[in-house]
Design an enzyme around this catalytic site. Structure first.
Site, PDB file in Angstrom:
ATOM      1  N   THR A  45      -7.450   1.385  -7.193  1.00 37.40           N
ATOM      2  CA  THR A  45      -7.318   2.203  -8.411  1.00 37.40           C
ATOM      3  C   THR A  45      -8.163   3.473  -8.316  1.00 37.40           C
ATOM      4  O   THR A  45      -7.727   4.548  -8.746  1.00 37.40           O
ATOM      5  CB  THR A  45      -7.775   1.372  -9.638  1.00 37.40           C
ATOM      6  OG1 THR A  45      -7.008   0.175  -9.663  1.00 37.40           O
ATOM      7  CG2 THR A  45      -7.590   2.132 -10.925  1.00 37.40           C
ATOM      8  N   HIS A  48      -6.283   5.935  -6.372  1.00 33.91           N
ATOM      9  CA  HIS A  48      -5.233   6.592  -7.183  1.00 33.91           C
ATOM     10  C   HIS A  48      -5.837   7.704  -8.035  1.00 33.91           C
ATOM     11  O   HIS A  48      -5.251   8.779  -8.178  1.00 33.91           O
ATOM     12  CB  HIS A  48      -4.524   5.590  -8.091  1.00 33.91           C
ATOM     13  CG  HIS A  48      -3.686   4.590  -7.363  1.00 33.91           C
ATOM     14  ND1 HIS A  48      -2.609   4.954  -6.594  1.00 33.91           N
ATOM     15  CD2 HIS A  48      -3.771   3.246  -7.255  1.00 33.91           C
ATOM     16  CE1 HIS A  48      -2.059   3.874  -6.055  1.00 33.91           C
ATOM     17  NE2 HIS A  48      -2.760   2.822  -6.435  1.00 33.91           N
ATOM     18  N   ILE A 180      -7.193  -7.833  -2.045  1.00 34.76           N
ATOM     19  CA  ILE A 180      -6.985  -8.951  -2.981  1.00 34.76           C
ATOM     20  C   ILE A 180      -6.107 -10.022  -2.337  1.00 34.76           C
ATOM     21  O   ILE A 180      -6.357 -11.224  -2.476  1.00 34.76           O
ATOM     22  CB  ILE A 180      -6.420  -8.453  -4.319  1.00 34.76           C
ATOM     23  CG1 ILE A 180      -7.395  -7.426  -4.933  1.00 34.76           C
ATOM     24  CG2 ILE A 180      -6.203  -9.614  -5.285  1.00 34.76           C
ATOM     25  CD1 ILE A 180      -6.900  -6.751  -6.195  1.00 34.76           C
TER      26      ILE A 180
HETATM   27  P1  NAD Z   1      -3.612  -2.512  -1.681  1.00 33.02           P
HETATM   28  O1  NAD Z   1      -2.730  -1.410  -2.123  1.00 33.02           O
HETATM   29  O2  NAD Z   1      -4.835  -2.241  -0.892  1.00 33.02           O
HETATM   30  O3  NAD Z   1      -2.740  -3.566  -0.847  1.00 33.02           O
HETATM   31  C1  NAD Z   1      -1.370  -3.704  -0.955  1.00 33.02           C
HETATM   32  C2  NAD Z   1      -0.830  -4.067   0.428  1.00 33.02           C
HETATM   33  O4  NAD Z   1       0.558  -4.358   0.317  1.00 33.02           O
HETATM   34  C3  NAD Z   1      -0.977  -2.924   1.456  1.00 33.02           C
HETATM   35  O5  NAD Z   1      -1.741  -3.385   2.577  1.00 33.02           O
HETATM   36  C4  NAD Z   1       0.470  -2.604   1.823  1.00 33.02           C
HETATM   37  O6  NAD Z   1       0.636  -2.228   3.186  1.00 33.02           O
HETATM   38  C5  NAD Z   1       1.177  -3.925   1.502  1.00 33.02           C
HETATM   39  N1  NAD Z   1       2.643  -3.825   1.318  1.00 33.02           N
HETATM   40  C6  NAD Z   1       3.381  -2.790   0.871  1.00 33.02           C
HETATM   41  N2  NAD Z   1       4.692  -3.103   0.867  1.00 33.02           N
HETATM   42  C7  NAD Z   1       4.782  -4.384   1.298  1.00 33.02           C
HETATM   43  C8  NAD Z   1       5.885  -5.288   1.498  1.00 33.02           C
HETATM   44  N3  NAD Z   1       7.159  -4.937   1.249  1.00 33.02           N
HETATM   45  N4  NAD Z   1       5.614  -6.533   1.948  1.00 33.02           N
HETATM   46  C9  NAD Z   1       4.335  -6.907   2.202  1.00 33.02           C
HETATM   47  N5  NAD Z   1       3.269  -6.092   2.028  1.00 33.02           N
HETATM   48  C10 NAD Z   1       3.497  -4.849   1.590  1.00 33.02           C
HETATM   49  O7  NAD Z   1      -3.950  -3.301  -2.982  1.00 33.02           O
HETATM   50  P2  NAD Z   1      -5.079  -4.340  -3.482  1.00 33.02           P
HETATM   51  O8  NAD Z   1      -6.285  -3.599  -3.892  1.00 33.02           O
HETATM   52  O9  NAD Z   1      -5.225  -5.500  -2.560  1.00 33.02           O
HETATM   53  O10 NAD Z   1      -4.309  -4.795  -4.792  1.00 33.02           O
HETATM   54  C11 NAD Z   1      -3.067  -5.443  -4.683  1.00 33.02           C
HETATM   55  C12 NAD Z   1      -2.108  -5.028  -5.781  1.00 33.02           C
HETATM   56  O11 NAD Z   1      -2.597  -5.488  -7.036  1.00 33.02           O
HETATM   57  C13 NAD Z   1      -1.917  -3.522  -5.971  1.00 33.02           C
HETATM   58  O12 NAD Z   1      -0.578  -3.291  -6.370  1.00 33.02           O
HETATM   59  C14 NAD Z   1      -2.842  -3.190  -7.114  1.00 33.02           C
HETATM   60  O13 NAD Z   1      -2.442  -2.041  -7.829  1.00 33.02           O
HETATM   61  C15 NAD Z   1      -2.706  -4.426  -7.963  1.00 33.02           C
HETATM   62  N6  NAD Z   1      -3.846  -4.767  -8.821  1.00 33.02           N
HETATM   63  C16 NAD Z   1      -3.543  -5.406  -9.970  1.00 33.02           C
HETATM   64  C17 NAD Z   1      -4.557  -5.841 -10.804  1.00 33.02           C
HETATM   65  C18 NAD Z   1      -4.226  -6.593 -12.038  1.00 33.02           C
HETATM   66  O14 NAD Z   1      -5.135  -6.880 -12.818  1.00 33.02           O
HETATM   67  N7  NAD Z   1      -2.953  -6.939 -12.233  1.00 33.02           N
HETATM   68  C19 NAD Z   1      -5.903  -5.615 -10.459  1.00 33.02           C
HETATM   69  C20 NAD Z   1      -6.171  -4.975  -9.255  1.00 33.02           C
HETATM   70  C21 NAD Z   1      -5.145  -4.561  -8.431  1.00 33.02           C
END
Ligand code: NAD
Ligand code: ZN
Length: 347
Positions: A45, A48, A180
């Site tokens: 975040t 972003h 995560i």
């Molecule tokens: P990140 O963006 O570092 O990791 C996402 C990973 O997904 C990347 O390594 C990317 O290469 C991979 N990816 C993209 N397309 C893919 C596909 N088709 N198949 C498999 N993998 C694919 O994110 P993060 O910090 O680990 O967070 C994970 C997600 O959770 C993000 O979308 C983030 O925005 C979200 N998030 C949500 C909350 C919540 O409270 N709901 C909190 C934190 C983060």
């Protein structure tokens, strides 16, 4: 009573980038604490916000001190604060809830109708000092290091998502090997899952996921989840799915590979147009749970207990920088060639 000025990493104007500037040390109210920051870590975040994408430009009002993953020591407490003393090592829950809505009053604070987020809707933790309500502060066992504590926010996302379901002896599919997703491998392993398959297309992250004990770390540009199932001798699909990529293709891949009656946590943030294969949801009788943040404070107790019972999330830390080198730190984080990136504020 002002304490003068401090260094902070601030979004000063509605444009890409962040600046290291002097700002006033925040004043605390009677129910607040002031925390002297020791370590912080960078969240996707924050990247972003740095890059100023559509979400950031719609959400962020400048000037804003960013950051919400932190550990520090209590420096001052408001006159009505009873639970904390100067010198306590703490982290904190970044979702500040209203305290008045039905869910808050029922103790379901993670479902508050109008939460505010530290480092997004109010000044954050990438600074020498952070002010927050004492009710959001989490005191920890000092045996847990400040670096580990900075990760309690994203670790809590992983714990909340994974421990929403029974994992003992189950087969778990995780889509997305970001920080995560990788912490979710560790939680599922610790909780007794059998096969843990994680997907991504980033070789660096897949290698890290494998080191962190995934059964298979699958590159989706090079193989299929069905192929991974066959390799493991699985017949009926995954029992638990944890969507942690935010990619709609990953969601549909997951649905297609779930066992009937499977359980899914959706954490990755999807774009508004993302389409879902509803046939899989209906005819397989899937249960889908949206995950936002952490349960207050059940998840925080669980995280502490998981670490005390031997779960080690430190292999996820791949980079460390002094806060004055934040530009380099954000670059590494944005490159995708990292696990967690820590900023040091102690000197
Ligand atoms: P990140 O963006 O570092 O990791 C996402 C990973 O997904 C990347 O390594 C990317 O290469 C991979 N990816 C993209 N397309 C893919 C596909 N088709 N198949 C498999 N993998 C694919 O994110 P993060 O910090 O680990 O967070 C994970 C997600 O959770 C993000 O979308 C983030 O925005 C979200 N998030 C949500 C909350 C919540 O409270 N709901 C909190 C934190 C983060
Ligand atoms: Zn509320």
């Amino acid at each position: 009573m002002s304490k003068g000025s401090m260094k902070a990493i601030v979004k000063t104007e509605a444009a890409p980038g962040l600046s290291l500037v002097d700002v006033p040390v925040p004043e605390i109210g009677i129910n607040d604490v002031l925390i002297r920051i020791q370590k912080t870590s960078i969240c996707g975040t924050d990247v972003h916000i740095y890059q100023w994408d559509d979400w950031a430009s719609e959400t962020i009002r400048t000037p804003l001190t960013v950051g919400h993953e932190f550990a520090g020591v209590i420096d001052a407490v408001g006159s009505d604060v009873e639970d904390f003393d100067v010198g306590d090592l703490v982290s904190g829950e970044g979702h500040i809830v209203c305290g008045h809505c039905r869910n808050c009053r029922a103790g379901r604070r993670h479902l508050c109708q109008t939460p505010n987020a530290v480092g997004i809707n109010r000044d954050g933790a990438f600074a020498e000092y952070l002010m927050m309500p004492a009710s959001n502060v989490w005191r920890v066992n000092p045996a847990i290091s400040p670096e580990i504590l900075t990760m309690f926010d994203p670790f809590g996302n992983a714990v909340h998502a994974a421990l929403s379901w029974n994992l003992i002896g189950e087969d778990v599919l995780i889509t997305g090997a970001g920080p995560i997703g990788i912490m979710s491998i560790m939680v599922a392993r610790h909780a007794g899952a059998r096969h843990i398959v994680i997907t991504d297309m980033n070789p660096y992250r897949l290698a890290l996921a494998k080191e962190c004990d995934a059964t298979i770390a699958l590159d989706v540009t090079d193989g299929t989840i069905a192929g991974a199932q066959a390799e493991l001798g699985m017949i009926e699909g995954f029992d638990v799915g944890l969507e942690m990529s935010g990619n709609p293709a990953a969601v549909n891949d997951m649905m297609a590979n779930m066992a009937h009656g499977g359980k899914i946590s959706l954490l990755g943030i999807q774009n508004r147009e993302a389409a879902v294969t509803w046939d899989d949801v209906i005819f397989k009788g899937l249960t889908i749970k949206g995950i936002y943040g952490r349960e207050m404070y059940e998840t925080w107790y669980k995280m502490t207990a998981l670490i005390q019972s031997g779960l080690d999330i430190s292999p996820l830390i791949t980079h460390r920088f002094h806060y004055t080198e934040y530009e380099k730190a954000f670059e590494v984080m944005a490159s995708g060639e990292s696990g967690k990136v820590i900023l040091d504020w102690t000197e």
